[in-house]
Scaffold this motif. Sequence first.
Motif, PDB file in Angstrom:
ATOM      1  N   PHE A 196       9.009  90.495  71.610  1.00  0.00           N
ATOM      2  CA  PHE A 196       8.519  89.848  72.825  1.00  0.00           C
ATOM      3  C   PHE A 196       9.207  90.414  74.064  1.00  0.00           C
ATOM      4  CE2 PHE A 196       9.305  86.569  76.092  1.00  0.00           C
ATOM      5  CZ  PHE A 196       8.025  86.571  76.648  1.00  0.00           C
ATOM      6  N   CYS A 197      10.522  90.573  74.007  1.00  0.00           N
ATOM      7  CA  CYS A 197      11.237  91.090  75.182  1.00  0.00           C
ATOM      8  C   CYS A 197      10.778  92.504  75.541  1.00  0.00           C
ATOM      9  CB  CYS A 197      12.744  91.058  74.937  1.00  0.00           C
ATOM     10  SG  CYS A 197      13.420  89.382  74.932  1.00  0.00           S
ATOM     11  N   LYS A 198      10.523  93.312  74.536  1.00  0.00           N
ATOM     12  CA  LYS A 198      10.006  94.661  74.779  1.00  0.00           C
ATOM     13  C   LYS A 198       8.638  94.589  75.453  1.00  0.00           C
ATOM     14  CE  LYS A 198       8.485  98.828  72.302  1.00  0.00           C
ATOM     15  NZ  LYS A 198       8.324  99.464  70.970  1.00  0.00           N
ATOM     16  N   ASN A 199       7.761  93.733  74.930  1.00  0.00           N
ATOM     17  CA  ASN A 199       6.408  93.626  75.474  1.00  0.00           C
ATOM     18  C   ASN A 199       6.398  92.974  76.857  1.00  0.00           C
ATOM     19  OD1 ASN A 199       5.254  94.848  73.237  1.00  0.00           O
ATOM     20  ND2 ASN A 199       4.859  92.914  72.182  1.00  0.00           N
ATOM     21  N   PHE A 200       7.287  92.002  77.074  1.00  0.00           N
ATOM     22  CA  PHE A 200       7.312  91.335  78.376  1.00  0.00           C
ATOM     23  C   PHE A 200       7.868  92.268  79.451  1.00  0.00           C
ATOM     24  CE2 PHE A 200       8.934  88.059  81.445  1.00  0.00           C
ATOM     25  CZ  PHE A 200       7.691  87.553  81.783  1.00  0.00           C
ATOM     26  N   ALA A 201       8.874  93.056  79.100  1.00  0.00           N
ATOM     27  CA  ALA A 201       9.392  94.045  80.048  1.00  0.00           C
ATOM     28  C   ALA A 201       8.289  95.038  80.422  1.00  0.00           C
ATOM     29  CB  ALA A 201      10.594  94.764  79.457  1.00  0.00           C
ATOM     30  N   ALA A 202       7.552  95.502  79.420  1.00  0.00           N
ATOM     31  CA  ALA A 202       6.465  96.444  79.688  1.00  0.00           C
ATOM     32  C   ALA A 202       5.398  95.799  80.565  1.00  0.00           C
ATOM     33  CB  ALA A 202       5.863  96.925  78.372  1.00  0.00           C
ATOM     34  N   ARG A 246      12.579  97.777  83.113  1.00  0.00           N
ATOM     35  CA  ARG A 246      13.234  98.466  81.995  1.00  0.00           C
ATOM     36  C   ARG A 246      13.724  97.474  80.945  1.00  0.00           C
ATOM     37  NH1 ARG A 246      18.040 101.892  83.922  1.00  0.00           N
ATOM     38  NH2 ARG A 246      17.941 102.612  81.737  1.00  0.00           N
ATOM     39  N   PHE A 247      14.097  96.274  81.394  1.00  0.00           N
ATOM     40  CA  PHE A 247      14.738  95.333  80.473  1.00  0.00           C
ATOM     41  C   PHE A 247      14.169  93.927  80.639  1.00  0.00           C
ATOM     42  CE2 PHE A 247      17.885  98.493  81.870  1.00  0.00           C
ATOM     43  CZ  PHE A 247      18.174  99.100  80.659  1.00  0.00           C
ATOM     44  N   ALA A 248      14.152  93.190  79.528  1.00  0.00           N
ATOM     45  CA  ALA A 248      13.855  91.762  79.532  1.00  0.00           C
ATOM     46  C   ALA A 248      14.738  91.103  78.482  1.00  0.00           C
ATOM     47  CB  ALA A 248      12.389  91.496  79.231  1.00  0.00           C
ATOM     48  N   LEU A 249      15.194  89.902  78.804  1.00  0.00           N
ATOM     49  CA  LEU A 249      16.056  89.139  77.895  1.00  0.00           C
ATOM     50  C   LEU A 249      15.526  87.718  77.777  1.00  0.00           C
ATOM     51  CD1 LEU A 249      18.874  88.953  76.344  1.00  0.00           C
ATOM     52  CD2 LEU A 249      19.734  87.926  78.460  1.00  0.00           C
ATOM     53  N   GLY A 250      15.399  87.212  76.572  1.00  0.00           N
ATOM     54  CA  GLY A 250      15.030  85.822  76.377  1.00  0.00           C
ATOM     55  C   GLY A 250      16.257  84.932  76.457  1.00  0.00           C
ATOM     56  N   CYS A 251      16.084  83.747  77.041  1.00  0.00           N
ATOM     57  CA  CYS A 251      17.195  82.793  77.127  1.00  0.00           C
ATOM     58  C   CYS A 251      16.647  81.371  76.957  1.00  0.00           C
ATOM     59  CB  CYS A 251      17.979  82.948  78.429  1.00  0.00           C
ATOM     60  SG  CYS A 251      17.025  82.625  79.922  1.00  0.00           S
ATOM     61  N   GLY A 252      17.500  80.380  77.147  1.00  0.00           N
ATOM     62  CA  GLY A 252      17.147  79.015  76.792  1.00  0.00           C
ATOM     63  C   GLY A 252      16.126  78.338  77.681  1.00  0.00           C
ATOM     64  N   ASP A 297       4.770  85.874  72.558  1.00  0.00           N
ATOM     65  CA  ASP A 297       4.218  87.209  72.347  1.00  0.00           C
ATOM     66  C   ASP A 297       2.719  87.136  72.054  1.00  0.00           C
ATOM     67  OD1 ASP A 297       4.952  90.050  72.241  1.00  0.00           O
ATOM     68  OD2 ASP A 297       4.248  89.939  70.170  1.00  0.00           O
ATOM     69  N   VAL A 298       2.308  86.110  71.317  1.00  0.00           N
ATOM     70  CA  VAL A 298       0.876  85.904  71.077  1.00  0.00           C
ATOM     71  C   VAL A 298       0.156  85.625  72.393  1.00  0.00           C
ATOM     72  CG1 VAL A 298      -0.826  84.329  70.063  1.00  0.00           C
ATOM     73  CG2 VAL A 298       1.109  85.135  68.685  1.00  0.00           C
ATOM     74  N   LYS A 299       0.681  84.710  73.176  1.00  0.00           N
ATOM     75  CA  LYS A 299      -0.004  84.264  74.389  1.00  0.00           C
ATOM     76  C   LYS A 299       0.042  85.300  75.513  1.00  0.00           C
ATOM     77  CE  LYS A 299       0.345  79.856  75.413  1.00  0.00           C
ATOM     78  NZ  LYS A 299       0.919  78.509  75.690  1.00  0.00           N
ATOM     79  N   LEU A 300       1.064  86.171  75.481  1.00  0.00           N
ATOM     80  CA  LEU A 300       1.171  87.216  76.503  1.00  0.00           C
ATOM     81  C   LEU A 300      -0.062  88.105  76.522  1.00  0.00           C
ATOM     82  CD1 LEU A 300       2.862  88.747  78.632  1.00  0.00           C
ATOM     83  CD2 LEU A 300       3.921  90.021  76.734  1.00  0.00           C
ATOM     84  N   GLN A 301      -0.664  88.326  75.367  1.00  0.00           N
ATOM     85  CA  GLN A 301      -1.845  89.192  75.272  1.00  0.00           C
ATOM     86  C   GLN A 301      -3.034  88.637  76.056  1.00  0.00           C
ATOM     87  OE1 GLN A 301      -2.584  90.185  71.018  1.00  0.00           O
ATOM     88  NE2 GLN A 301      -0.602  89.206  70.662  1.00  0.00           N
ATOM     89  N   PHE A 302      -3.016  87.334  76.331  1.00  0.00           N
ATOM     90  CA  PHE A 302      -4.146  86.684  76.992  1.00  0.00           C
ATOM     91  C   PHE A 302      -3.802  86.199  78.403  1.00  0.00           C
ATOM     92  CE2 PHE A 302      -4.444  86.194  72.422  1.00  0.00           C
ATOM     93  CZ  PHE A 302      -5.747  86.615  72.153  1.00  0.00           C
ATOM     94  N   LEU A 303      -2.608  86.557  78.879  1.00  0.00           N
ATOM     95  CA  LEU A 303      -2.142  86.020  80.167  1.00  0.00           C
ATOM     96  C   LEU A 303      -3.021  86.465  81.327  1.00  0.00           C
ATOM     97  CD1 LEU A 303      -0.152  84.461  81.910  1.00  0.00           C
ATOM     98  CD2 LEU A 303       1.390  86.450  81.842  1.00  0.00           C
ATOM     99  N   GLY A 325      13.460  83.520  80.535  1.00  0.00           N
ATOM    100  CA  GLY A 325      13.628  84.962  80.424  1.00  0.00           C
ATOM    101  C   GLY A 325      14.155  85.572  81.702  1.00  0.00           C
ATOM    102  N   ILE A 326      14.743  86.754  81.564  1.00  0.00           N
ATOM    103  CA  ILE A 326      15.280  87.523  82.683  1.00  0.00           C
ATOM    104  C   ILE A 326      14.690  88.923  82.606  1.00  0.00           C
ATOM    105  CG2 ILE A 326      17.377  88.575  83.661  1.00  0.00           C
ATOM    106  CD1 ILE A 326      18.908  86.154  82.382  1.00  0.00           C
ATOM    107  N   THR A 327      14.241  89.452  83.746  1.00  0.00           N
ATOM    108  CA  THR A 327      13.799  90.840  83.816  1.00  0.00           C
ATOM    109  C   THR A 327      14.593  91.569  84.892  1.00  0.00           C
ATOM    110  OG1 THR A 327      12.006  90.233  85.339  1.00  0.00           O
ATOM    111  CG2 THR A 327      11.456  90.399  83.001  1.00  0.00           C
ATOM    112  N   THR A 328      14.837  92.847  84.660  1.00  0.00           N
ATOM    113  CA  THR A 328      15.589  93.649  85.615  1.00  0.00           C
ATOM    114  C   THR A 328      15.446  95.128  85.275  1.00  0.00           C
ATOM    115  OG1 THR A 328      17.768  93.962  86.660  1.00  0.00           O
ATOM    116  CG2 THR A 328      17.742  93.568  84.288  1.00  0.00           C
TER     117      THR A 328
END
Length: 361
Positions: free
Chosen positions: A40-46, A51-57, A239-245, A195-198
């Motif tokens: 998910f973090c790879k796909n959300f960053a893309a 370059r980066f995404a991190l999942g958090c609480g 990750d499932v829902k990102l495909q339909f965002l 999540g965090i992106t940077t």
Amino acid sequence: MISFLDLQKVNNRFRDKIDERIKNILDCGWYLQGQENELFCKNFAAYCGTRFALGCGNGLDALRLIIAAYGIGYGDEIIVPANTYIASILAISENGCTPVLVEPDINTYCIHPDLIEEKITEKTKAILVVHLYGQICPMEKIWKLAQKYQLKVIEDAAQAHGAVYQGRRAGNLADAAGFSFYPGKNLGCLGDGGGITTNDEDLYTRVKALANYGSDRKYHHIYKGINSRLDEIQAAVLDVKLQFLDEDNQKRRTIARKYRDGIKHSKIILPAAYDEMAHVWHIFAVRTPERDSLQQYLSEKGIQTNIHYPTPPHKQGAYQEFGQLSLPVTEKIHREVLSLPISPVMTEEEVDFVIQTINQW
């Protein structure tokens, strides 16, 4: 009753795909920091273009981790819009910083860029922008201010998943961005998540460790960190829902356009959108001095609404230090704003009924 947001209906569209991913997690027995999170973090960053995404609480943790990772703390100031959910401000004060509140633009509800510079002092370290209700702030002016005064810019993109500004998505418009994946968001999981992106590799390395007890590897702690991790089930759902965002956001834009074209009432002020692609309509908020009367009327007609938000942060008991602060634009918005139903599962008939009912008020 037309629900403000029917989450069961929203998520049932993806039930088979979600069930399959959860079954895979149960079968492999790995529940934290595993393959689903990595994917998910790879796909959300893309998706965001970073370059980066991190999942958090959660979204609050995302913002406070960014501030902590930049070393902004006691004695420092961070500029933030006064018209926002309290989490934006909590992230600042929890790091020991002073929130400096700036009034919004009455038309867009986002921070007014022309009022920021007068609030900058030698203690200012960052500008935290909030893309409120799903609309991107006027970032070009903010970038110029940040460059002029050598400030960090942090996005609170909790309501703006997928919004686009000058060809770039929310999450890729500042030094770093914090997202919430609370169930009701445009991209929401089945519980708490953030999540965090940077594009900043050093920042990514620090927030990754800070979110995992300050640990860069097992039982080796280089920071005084916290426990804030996105679990495997939530990562899989996202990750499932990102495909339909994008498709869902376009449905929101269609509904918003119908509302803005169809609602015609002298007592109601419709929200402004300076750029269709820069708005993903997480919230469709109208304003009226007779807000409570309108909400009661709509409830009686079977239309559920919400108020985002009834009390501004500077009037909350948690921030008594702001006690005598006067922010008339923010206070006016919080007195008058009412959020109408908007979601990708609303039918045309439901949208038409909301419009007709409001026009008959």
